[in-house]
Design an enzyme around this catalytic site. Structure first.
Site, PDB file in Angstrom:
ATOM      1  N   GLY A  11     -22.982  25.780   5.820  1.00  0.00           N
ATOM      2  CA  GLY A  11     -23.316  25.562   4.411  1.00  0.00           C
ATOM      3  C   GLY A  11     -24.546  24.676   4.291  1.00  0.00           C
ATOM      4  O   GLY A  11     -24.684  23.706   5.031  1.00  0.00           O
ATOM      5  N   ILE A 127     -21.914  18.274   3.441  1.00  0.00           N
ATOM      6  CA  ILE A 127     -21.566  17.451   2.271  1.00  0.00           C
ATOM      7  C   ILE A 127     -20.140  16.916   2.406  1.00  0.00           C
ATOM      8  O   ILE A 127     -19.772  15.975   1.738  1.00  0.00           O
ATOM      9  CB  ILE A 127     -21.733  18.222   0.937  1.00  0.00           C
ATOM     10  CG1 ILE A 127     -20.739  19.392   0.838  1.00  0.00           C
ATOM     11  CG2 ILE A 127     -23.156  18.678   0.714  1.00  0.00           C
ATOM     12  CD1 ILE A 127     -20.521  19.860  -0.598  1.00  0.00           C
ATOM     13  N   ASP A 128     -19.346  17.542   3.282  1.00  0.00           N
ATOM     14  CA  ASP A 128     -17.941  17.111   3.426  1.00  0.00           C
ATOM     15  C   ASP A 128     -17.788  15.791   4.182  1.00  0.00           C
ATOM     16  O   ASP A 128     -16.731  15.175   4.132  1.00  0.00           O
ATOM     17  CB  ASP A 128     -17.127  18.202   4.146  1.00  0.00           C
ATOM     18  CG  ASP A 128     -16.871  19.411   3.250  1.00  0.00           C
ATOM     19  OD1 ASP A 128     -17.324  19.397   2.090  1.00  0.00           O
ATOM     20  OD2 ASP A 128     -16.214  20.365   3.713  1.00  0.00           O
ATOM     21  N   GLN A 275     -22.816  20.834  -6.090  1.00  0.00           N
ATOM     22  CA  GLN A 275     -22.782  19.683  -5.171  1.00  0.00           C
ATOM     23  C   GLN A 275     -23.648  19.908  -3.941  1.00  0.00           C
ATOM     24  O   GLN A 275     -23.994  18.973  -3.226  1.00  0.00           O
ATOM     25  CB  GLN A 275     -21.345  19.416  -4.717  1.00  0.00           C
ATOM     26  CG  GLN A 275     -20.437  19.012  -5.855  1.00  0.00           C
ATOM     27  CD  GLN A 275     -18.971  19.274  -5.527  1.00  0.00           C
ATOM     28  OE1 GLN A 275     -18.264  18.370  -5.147  1.00  0.00           O
ATOM     29  NE2 GLN A 275     -18.520  20.504  -5.686  1.00  0.00           N
TER      30      GLN A 275
END
Ligand code: F6P
Length: 343
Positions: A11, A127-128, A275
């Site tokens: 991602g 982003i996690d 996000q």
């Protein structure tokens, strides 16, 4: 002349372009040649590459996404892909490869190292923020700030309408965005994948707020959170090449359940890919820059199989394998702090 390849896989997130720019600038300063591999591991399977010069990275620092493109391609999935990848690696004459990615991309890097492509250096991004051995991954801070700003906006409308608003944020296995954006945005309840949702307890907390005259509430839930006796809610059953389902929908189910049990008007907002977009924060620009420069330094020192990482405020290097072997879930001390403000 040393020849380096750089790729971004999995991602996307804001902060990848700063990594690419830094890797290119540092490589050119060292007198190395650097090429970009398009769309993650797919580019190595298909020999889809671009040459990277000073002009290629000019002006990309504030841009979200990745100029190299990305994909969720797993070279270990389809018969023949691994061989193609190995052949192309050889054909390109690469002395080193900088793989920028999360658990999947760096998981592949770990396997490739064992399969003979040893000269890989990793850069953590997602982003996690769920990669072990680094305090932060590239992209997390921007996603966190985006989620916080959205929570701020949802707060004002929730207050005006005396509603509960459930905000669903990303976070597949770890609730970092939910916890930190929830703390920063003043959430009244935060629900994360690490702790199964107790719907009764959640409603009790919201009732407590109402009882003290607060007729609106913000509930932040990570997409990977699940009810105590339930499974994760998915958008479709199809798995991607790394075996992941597409998550999403817990917010809606939770919102309906809260409204049904409490009778308070409830709305749901799913932040989704917002996000992952936008211009990286100063933190992500600086972190990406430090990561990119250090990655080339690792190549120079022939420290392969290592990943750049942030420890406190220092950039260190760690074995790639260690970063992907266990997920970094939310620090429960931090969650305890968040809980002080629940209800
Ligand atoms: O890469 C992390 C992530 O943003 C997760 O939080 C989310 O579940 C997933 O990617 C979404 O992936 P896709 O963009 O493939 O739908």
């Amino acid at each position: 002349m040393t020849k380096i390849g750089v790729l971004t896989g999995g991602g996307d997130c804001p902060g990848l372009n700063p990594v690419i720019r830094a890797a290119v600038r540092k490589s050119l300063n060292e007198g190395y040649e650097i090429i970009g591999i398009k769309n993650g591991w797919k580019g190595l399977i298909e020999n889809d590459i671009i040459s990277l010069k000073l002009e290629s990275v000019s002006g990309i620092l504030p841009k979200g996404g990745t100029i190299l493109g990305t994909s969720r391609t797993n070279p270990y999935k389809k018969e023949g892909d691994l061989q193609k990848l190995k052949d192309n690696y050889k054909k390109l004459g690469l002395d080193a490869l900088i793989a920028t990615g999360g658990e999947d991309t760096l998981g592949v890097a770990t396997k490739l190292i064992k399969d003979g492509i040893t000269n890989i250096v990793g850069v953590p991004k997602t982003i996690d923020n769920d990669l072990s051995t680094t305090d932060y991954t590239s992209g997390f801070d921007t996603a966190l700030n985006t989620a916080m700003e959205c929570i701020d906006k949802l707060h004002t409308t929730a207050e005006s309408h005396h509603r509960i608003i459930v905000v669903e944020v990303m976070g597949r296995h770890a609730g970092w965005i939910a916890t930190e954006a929830g703390i920063a945005g003043g959430a009244d309840v935060i629900l994360i994948p690490e702790i199964p949702i107790d719907i009764e307890e959640t409603c009790e907390l919201l009732k407590k707020r109402h009882a003290r005259g607060k007729l609106f509430s913000i509930v932040v839930v990570a997409e990977g959170a699940k009810f105590k006796e339930g499974t994760m809610i998915t958008q479709e059953e199809k798995l991607d090449e790394f075996g992941h389902v597409r998550l999403g929908g817990i917010g809606e189910t939770l919102g309906q359940e809260i409204e049904k049990r409490m009778g308070y008007e409830t709305r749901v907002s799913v932040l989704g890919h917002i996000q992952r977009g936008g211009s990286p924060t100063a933190f992500d620009r600086i972190l990406g820059t430090r990561f990119g420069v250090r990655a080339v330094e690792l190549v120079k020192a022939k420290k392969f199989g290592r990943m750049v990482a942030l420890a406190g405020n220092k950039i260190i290097d760690v074995p790639i394998e260690e970063a992907v072997s266990v997920l970094k879930t939310v620090d429960m001390d931090l969650y305890e702090i968040a809980k002080v403000f629940f209800g």
